[in-house]
Design an enzyme around this catalytic site. Structure first.
Site: not given
Length: 209
Positions: A108, A134
């Site tokens: 994160d 991502e």
């Protein structure tokens, strides 16, 4: 008549008011009753809801839904005025490895830092968002494929040389760049996606056009 207007208060802060006007007749004279209701809190809630519907909660970038809406609008403008429009679609190489070895919190943190780098590398008119997981999508109005390639390489180099908080960490990206050629929105994104996977197959840490 009902209309929302902005009004400054005594401290110079912006407030919102709902103004209503109703015609009245009293003792043979026609006039208007004007009411003013402070709706600033309601407007603030509406703005929060609007932002939440457009924004990725983790990175603060635009979300996939908004990216599709904005890209559709940009395509309409291109079809009307004929200027160049390009997109960059990229993802982080070996991101699963980061999550598996350092944990999802580290993953994160990487995604959040990517959003910061994107804002630093792009123009104000460019629109960047988290496309999913991502993967990130950047919309570049008034940009040829060559100009978009330069922007993509700026992002790639900046991320590769970023000072990451984990020893030995290096973050690289693979990306595809496409210029709009008159097709559908889905075909436009698919074109960049195909080039992204060619970058992966070619060894990663590269941009394909």
């Amino acid at each position: 008549m009902r209309e929302e207007v902005r009004l400054p208060d005594l401290d110079g802060r912006e407030r919102w008011a709902l103004i209503s006007a109703t015609s009245l007749r009293f003792s043979g004279t026609t006039g208007q009753l004007v009411t003013l209701v402070d709706v600033s809190e309601l407007k603030a809630i509406q703005e929060e809801l609007r932002a939440a519907s457009q924004t990725d909660a983790l990175t603060g970038l635009f979300n996939r839904r908004f990216l599709y809406q904005r890209l559709a609008r940009e395509i309409e403008l291109v079809q009307r005025y004929g200027y160049a429009l390009s997109i960059i679609l990229f993802d982080l190489d070996y991101f699963k490895r980061i999550n598996d070895t350092l944990g999802h919190r580290a993953g994160d943190e990487v995604l959040i830092r990517v959003s910061v780098v994107l804002k630093r590398c792009l123009r104000e008119v460019d629109i960047a968002g988290r496309y999913g997981g991502e993967e990130f999508l950047v919309i570049l109005p008034n940009s040829t494929v060559g100009q978009a390639r330069e922007a993509a390489d700026r992002i790639r180099i900046a991320l590769k040389h970023e000072d990451w908080p984990y020893q030995g960490m290096e973050v690289t990206i693979s990306g595809g760049v496409s210029e709009y050629d008159g097709g559908t929105l889905d075909a436009f994104i698919d074109s960049a996606d195909t080039k992204l996977y060619r970058a992966k197959e070619g060894g990663r840490d590269r941009i394909m056009i």
